[in-house]
Design a protein around this motif. Sequence first.
Motif, PDB file in Angstrom:
ATOM      1  N   GLU A 110       0.827  -1.209   0.000  1.00  0.00           N
ATOM      2  CA  GLU A 110       0.000   0.000   0.000  1.00  0.00           C
ATOM      3  C   GLU A 110       0.862   1.261   0.000  1.00  0.00           C
ATOM      4  O   GLU A 110       0.632   2.186  -0.785  1.00  0.00           O
ATOM      5  CB  GLU A 110      -0.931   0.002   1.208  1.00  0.00           C
ATOM      6  N   LEU A 111       1.868   1.301   0.864  1.00  0.00           N
ATOM      7  CA  LEU A 111       2.712   2.498   0.979  1.00  0.00           C
ATOM      8  C   LEU A 111       3.508   2.781  -0.295  1.00  0.00           C
ATOM      9  O   LEU A 111       3.767   3.936  -0.617  1.00  0.00           O
ATOM     10  CB  LEU A 111       3.667   2.364   2.168  1.00  0.00           C
ATOM     11  N   THR A 112       3.898   1.734  -1.000  1.00  0.00           N
ATOM     12  CA  THR A 112       4.684   1.913  -2.221  1.00  0.00           C
ATOM     13  C   THR A 112       3.826   2.134  -3.461  1.00  0.00           C
ATOM     14  O   THR A 112       4.329   2.512  -4.506  1.00  0.00           O
ATOM     15  CB  THR A 112       5.585   0.688  -2.475  1.00  0.00           C
ATOM     16  N   GLY A 113       2.518   1.876  -3.342  1.00  0.00           N
ATOM     17  CA  GLY A 113       1.630   1.995  -4.499  1.00  0.00           C
ATOM     18  C   GLY A 113       1.607   0.752  -5.366  1.00  0.00           C
ATOM     19  O   GLY A 113       0.853   0.675  -6.336  1.00  0.00           O
ATOM     20  N   VAL A 114       2.407  -0.241  -5.016  1.00  0.00           N
ATOM     21  CA  VAL A 114       2.472  -1.466  -5.818  1.00  0.00           C
ATOM     22  C   VAL A 114       1.204  -2.294  -5.647  1.00  0.00           C
ATOM     23  O   VAL A 114       0.767  -2.964  -6.582  1.00  0.00           O
ATOM     24  CB  VAL A 114       3.742  -2.284  -5.472  1.00  0.00           C
ATOM     25  N   ALA A 168      -1.831  -1.148  -5.493  1.00  0.00           N
ATOM     26  CA  ALA A 168      -2.802  -0.611  -6.460  1.00  0.00           C
ATOM     27  C   ALA A 168      -2.395  -0.960  -7.887  1.00  0.00           C
ATOM     28  O   ALA A 168      -3.239  -1.287  -8.725  1.00  0.00           O
ATOM     29  CB  ALA A 168      -2.924   0.893  -6.300  1.00  0.00           C
ATOM     30  N   LEU A 169      -1.096  -0.905  -8.162  1.00  0.00           N
ATOM     31  CA  LEU A 169      -0.594  -1.230  -9.511  1.00  0.00           C
ATOM     32  C   LEU A 169      -0.923  -2.673  -9.892  1.00  0.00           C
ATOM     33  O   LEU A 169      -1.289  -2.958 -11.024  1.00  0.00           O
ATOM     34  CB  LEU A 169       0.921  -1.021  -9.545  1.00  0.00           C
TER      35      LEU A 169
END
Length: 105
Positions: free
Chosen positions: A89-93, A95-96
Amino acid sequence: MLTVSIAETADRIVVSVSGECDMSSSGGLASALDAAMESSLPVEVDLAELQFLDSSGIHVLVTAYHASQVRSATVYVTRAAGMVATVLELTGVGALLAPQPQGER
């Protein structure tokens, strides 16, 4: 220690990951994802049993995502929990690599 297994179902390849994915073990995950993406089926990366994921594991997942885009393939992450879910979640991965509805793949 990292354990990776690959199973094929009727509609996808499931790469199940357990243990800890760090700099010393992320190569095993990279190799498994490369092998799984040789198929024309979508690749699900099941992280339910993964307890630790560092930046090298994130790099492997992002690299797999980029490779899937080049190959017009689908790779997505499921069942991340705890610290692993937080890192994604923190890295955006997260969502990716979130699963997409069937029509959007």
